[in-house]
Scaffold this motif. Structure first.
Motif, PDB file in Angstrom:
ATOM      1  N   MET A  13      12.823  -2.057  50.867  1.00 50.80           N
ATOM      2  CA  MET A  13      13.425  -3.263  50.299  1.00 50.80           C
ATOM      3  C   MET A  13      14.332  -2.958  49.110  1.00 50.80           C
ATOM      4  SD  MET A  13      12.352  -5.595  52.307  1.00 50.80           S
ATOM      5  CE  MET A  13      12.863  -7.062  51.411  1.00 50.80           C
ATOM      6  N   GLY A  14      14.292  -1.726  48.643  1.00 50.99           N
ATOM      7  CA  GLY A  14      15.143  -1.350  47.514  1.00 50.99           C
ATOM      8  C   GLY A  14      14.666  -1.864  46.181  1.00 50.99           C
ATOM      9  N   TRP A  15      13.380  -2.269  46.091  1.00 52.75           N
ATOM     10  CA  TRP A  15      12.858  -2.824  44.842  1.00 52.75           C
ATOM     11  C   TRP A  15      12.813  -1.763  43.746  1.00 52.75           C
ATOM     12  CZ3 TRP A  15       8.359  -5.374  47.957  1.00 52.75           C
ATOM     13  CH2 TRP A  15       8.850  -6.515  48.596  1.00 52.75           C
ATOM     14  N   ASN A  16      12.720  -0.491  44.136  1.00 51.30           N
ATOM     15  CA  ASN A  16      12.667   0.584  43.134  1.00 51.30           C
ATOM     16  C   ASN A  16      13.946   0.663  42.309  1.00 51.30           C
ATOM     17  OD1 ASN A  16      13.623   1.502  45.850  1.00 51.30           O
ATOM     18  ND2 ASN A  16      14.162   3.351  44.698  1.00 51.30           N
ATOM     19  N   ARG A  17      15.039   0.114  42.834  1.00 47.26           N
ATOM     20  CA  ARG A  17      16.313   0.162  42.095  1.00 47.26           C
ATOM     21  C   ARG A  17      16.285  -0.710  40.844  1.00 47.26           C
ATOM     22  NH1 ARG A  17      18.580  -0.286  47.411  1.00 47.26           N
ATOM     23  NH2 ARG A  17      19.095  -2.466  46.995  1.00 47.26           N
ATOM     24  N   TYR A  18      15.353  -1.658  40.785  1.00 45.11           N
ATOM     25  CA  TYR A  18      15.257  -2.525  39.612  1.00 45.11           C
ATOM     26  C   TYR A  18      14.502  -1.870  38.466  1.00 45.11           C
ATOM     27  CZ  TYR A  18      16.925  -6.263  42.651  1.00 45.11           C
ATOM     28  OH  TYR A  18      17.686  -7.031  43.501  1.00 45.11           O
ATOM     29  N   LEU A  19      13.928  -0.702  38.709  1.00 44.12           N
ATOM     30  CA  LEU A  19      13.139  -0.031  37.674  1.00 44.12           C
ATOM     31  C   LEU A  19      14.053   0.808  36.791  1.00 44.12           C
ATOM     32  CD1 LEU A  19      10.075   1.076  39.836  1.00 44.12           C
ATOM     33  CD2 LEU A  19      10.334  -0.971  38.434  1.00 44.12           C
ATOM     34  N   SER A  20      14.859   0.131  36.012  1.00 37.27           N
ATOM     35  CA  SER A  20      15.769   0.800  35.092  1.00 37.27           C
ATOM     36  C   SER A  20      16.066  -0.114  33.920  1.00 37.27           C
ATOM     37  CB  SER A  20      17.079   1.184  35.801  1.00 37.27           C
ATOM     38  OG  SER A  20      17.856   0.031  36.062  1.00 37.27           O
ATOM     39  N   ALA A  75      -0.175   2.237  41.470  1.00 38.67           N
ATOM     40  CA  ALA A  75      -0.933   2.714  42.622  1.00 38.67           C
ATOM     41  C   ALA A  75      -0.034   3.316  43.689  1.00 38.67           C
ATOM     42  CB  ALA A  75      -1.744   1.566  43.226  1.00 38.67           C
ATOM     43  N   SER A  76       1.193   2.811  43.804  1.00 35.29           N
ATOM     44  CA  SER A  76       2.088   3.273  44.863  1.00 35.29           C
ATOM     45  C   SER A  76       2.876   4.522  44.494  1.00 35.29           C
ATOM     46  CB  SER A  76       3.062   2.148  45.252  1.00 35.29           C
ATOM     47  OG  SER A  76       3.854   1.774  44.134  1.00 35.29           O
ATOM     48  N   VAL A  77       2.657   5.056  43.307  1.00 30.51           N
ATOM     49  CA  VAL A  77       3.265   6.321  42.870  1.00 30.51           C
ATOM     50  C   VAL A  77       4.797   6.227  42.871  1.00 30.51           C
ATOM     51  CG1 VAL A  77       2.919   8.826  43.001  1.00 30.51           C
ATOM     52  CG2 VAL A  77       1.353   7.339  44.178  1.00 30.51           C
ATOM     53  N   VAL A  78       5.333   5.033  42.676  1.00 28.16           N
ATOM     54  CA  VAL A  78       6.782   4.857  42.628  1.00 28.16           C
ATOM     55  C   VAL A  78       7.292   5.267  41.250  1.00 28.16           C
ATOM     56  CG1 VAL A  78       8.667   3.174  42.722  1.00 28.16           C
ATOM     57  CG2 VAL A  78       6.757   3.013  44.325  1.00 28.16           C
ATOM     58  N   PRO A  79       8.295   6.154  41.153  1.00 28.40           N
ATOM     59  CA  PRO A  79       8.806   6.541  39.838  1.00 28.40           C
ATOM     60  C   PRO A  79       9.503   5.372  39.151  1.00 28.40           C
ATOM     61  CG  PRO A  79      10.188   7.443  41.593  1.00 28.40           C
ATOM     62  CD  PRO A  79       8.981   6.848  42.256  1.00 28.40           C
ATOM     63  N   GLY A  80       9.413   5.342  37.828  1.00 26.32           N
ATOM     64  CA  GLY A  80      10.100   4.305  37.080  1.00 26.32           C
ATOM     65  C   GLY A  80       9.185   3.296  36.432  1.00 26.32           C
ATOM     66  N   VAL A  81       7.859   3.493  36.536  1.00 29.56           N
ATOM     67  CA  VAL A  81       6.930   2.545  35.917  1.00 29.56           C
ATOM     68  C   VAL A  81       7.111   2.524  34.398  1.00 29.56           C
ATOM     69  CG1 VAL A  81       4.499   1.927  35.646  1.00 29.56           C
ATOM     70  CG2 VAL A  81       5.298   2.866  37.804  1.00 29.56           C
ATOM     71  N   PHE A  82       7.603   3.630  33.844  1.00 29.35           N
ATOM     72  CA  PHE A  82       7.889   3.688  32.405  1.00 29.35           C
ATOM     73  C   PHE A  82       8.774   2.519  31.976  1.00 29.35           C
ATOM     74  CE2 PHE A  82      11.245   4.960  29.400  1.00 29.35           C
ATOM     75  CZ  PHE A  82      10.493   5.111  28.248  1.00 29.35           C
ATOM     76  N   PHE A  83       9.763   2.167  32.809  1.00 30.39           N
ATOM     77  CA  PHE A  83      10.684   1.088  32.453  1.00 30.39           C
ATOM     78  C   PHE A  83       9.988  -0.270  32.489  1.00 30.39           C
ATOM     79  CE2 PHE A  83      13.424   4.449  34.274  1.00 30.39           C
ATOM     80  CZ  PHE A  83      14.128   4.752  33.115  1.00 30.39           C
ATOM     81  N   VAL A  84       8.946  -0.405  33.310  1.00 31.45           N
ATOM     82  CA  VAL A  84       8.170  -1.646  33.305  1.00 31.45           C
ATOM     83  C   VAL A  84       7.386  -1.752  32.000  1.00 31.45           C
ATOM     84  CG1 VAL A  84       6.527  -3.068  34.570  1.00 31.45           C
ATOM     85  CG2 VAL A  84       8.000  -1.495  35.814  1.00 31.45           C
ATOM     86  N   THR A  85       6.920  -0.620  31.494  1.00 30.54           N
ATOM     87  CA  THR A  85       6.231  -0.617  30.202  1.00 30.54           C
ATOM     88  C   THR A  85       7.193  -1.065  29.096  1.00 30.54           C
ATOM     89  OG1 THR A  85       5.056   1.335  31.018  1.00 30.54           O
ATOM     90  CG2 THR A  85       4.716   0.744  28.710  1.00 30.54           C
ATOM     91  N   ILE A  86       8.402  -0.557  29.121  1.00 23.78           N
ATOM     92  CA  ILE A  86       9.414  -0.980  28.152  1.00 23.78           C
ATOM     93  C   ILE A  86       9.669  -2.479  28.283  1.00 23.78           C
ATOM     94  CG2 ILE A  86      11.816  -0.722  27.438  1.00 23.78           C
ATOM     95  CD1 ILE A  86      10.140   1.669  26.706  1.00 23.78           C
ATOM     96  N   THR A  87       9.751  -2.957  29.526  1.00 21.49           N
ATOM     97  CA  THR A  87       9.982  -4.385  29.768  1.00 21.49           C
ATOM     98  C   THR A  87       8.829  -5.224  29.224  1.00 21.49           C
ATOM     99  OG1 THR A  87      11.250  -3.877  31.766  1.00 21.49           O
ATOM    100  CG2 THR A  87      10.406  -6.120  31.546  1.00 21.49           C
TER     101      THR A  87
END
Length: 240
Positions: A23-30, A65-77
């Motif tokens: 779905m390309g949802w990982n692209r929003y993790l920035s 849980a899904s091991v998707v890179p970019g969770v750091f940016f959710v922490t910032i958010t």
């Protein structure tokens, strides 16, 4: 049938990962997401505070849980929307839930059989398992504080070795809190900076955060050494 049940959680997790990327949802993790949609996110949060917080925690847990890179940016958010304390605590709890999911997947697929085999053989692996059982809290706490240790490697290893769930969970929450509060503090500061400059150079912005990032370095290097020294001076009491 039992084999299918054992690997079903792993298959479900793989399906979630595939869906996120498809779905390309990982692209929003920035950080670009904050720049482009930050004002809308803050407006929604102001009107639906509890819903927004719960939604962020659910998303954070699933991404962890899904091991998707970019969770750091959710922490910032989270810091951007809720500040360092609410954001830090909520993301640490959500990350722990995600860690427990990975732990459960690894344990269901491999951990139970591996642990039973180790106990039957009474070899090196069994001695390692027993040592971790005695000091699960300190092992996991030191690993969580040392943010350079891959987060998911700890989750998978803990599940495979079937470590005790209570100390593992408590050490994970406590160990994640300091770094998450620091990252959320950075996110809270970004809110003020984006209000001044809506199109900033994020690389230059992060150069302003040398002090909190130095705090993360302390967590990664100094605190685990202190914990190890404390553990050596205060060995666990074993039952006679």
């Amino acid at each position: 049938m039992d084999r299918v049940k054992r690997f079903l959680p792993l298959l479900l997790l793989a399906g979630v990962i595939a869906l996120i990327f498809a779905m390309g949802w990982n692209r929003y993790l920035s950080l670009d997401t904050l720049r482009d949609h930050g004002a809308d996110l803050r407006a929604f949060t102001a009107q639906n505070y509890v819903l927004a917080l719960v939604a962020l925690m659910v998303v954070f847990a699933v991404l962890t849980a899904s091991v998707v890179p970019g969770v750091f940016f959710v922490t910032i958010t989270a810091g951007y929307l809720f500040g360092p304390w609410v954001g830090g605590v909520s993301t640490a709890v959500a990350a722990t839930v995600g860690a427990l999911i990975v732990y459960g997947v690894a344990r269901s697929a491999l951990g139970a059989d591996l642990r039973r085999g180790a106990e039957r053989n009474q070899g090196l692996l069994n001695r390692v398992c027993q040592a971790i059982d005695r000091d699960t809290f300190w092992y996991v706490l030191a690993s969580r504080l040392a943010v350079v240790v891959p987060f998911h490697m700890i989750n998978v290893a803990a599940g495979i070795m079937a470590v005790r769930l209570g100390p593992y969970t408590l050490a994970t929450v406590i160990g994640l809190l300091p770094a998450h509060i620091i990252y959320c503090w950075i996110g809270a500061r970004l809110n003020a900076l984006l209000a001044i400059d809506p199109n900033p150079d994020f690389q230059a912005l992060f150069g302003q955060f040398w002090a909190p990032l130095a705090g993360v370095f302390v967590l990664a290097v100094v605190l685990p050494l202190i914990l190890k020294s404390f553990q050596r001076r205060n060995p666990p009491v074993t039952a006679p």
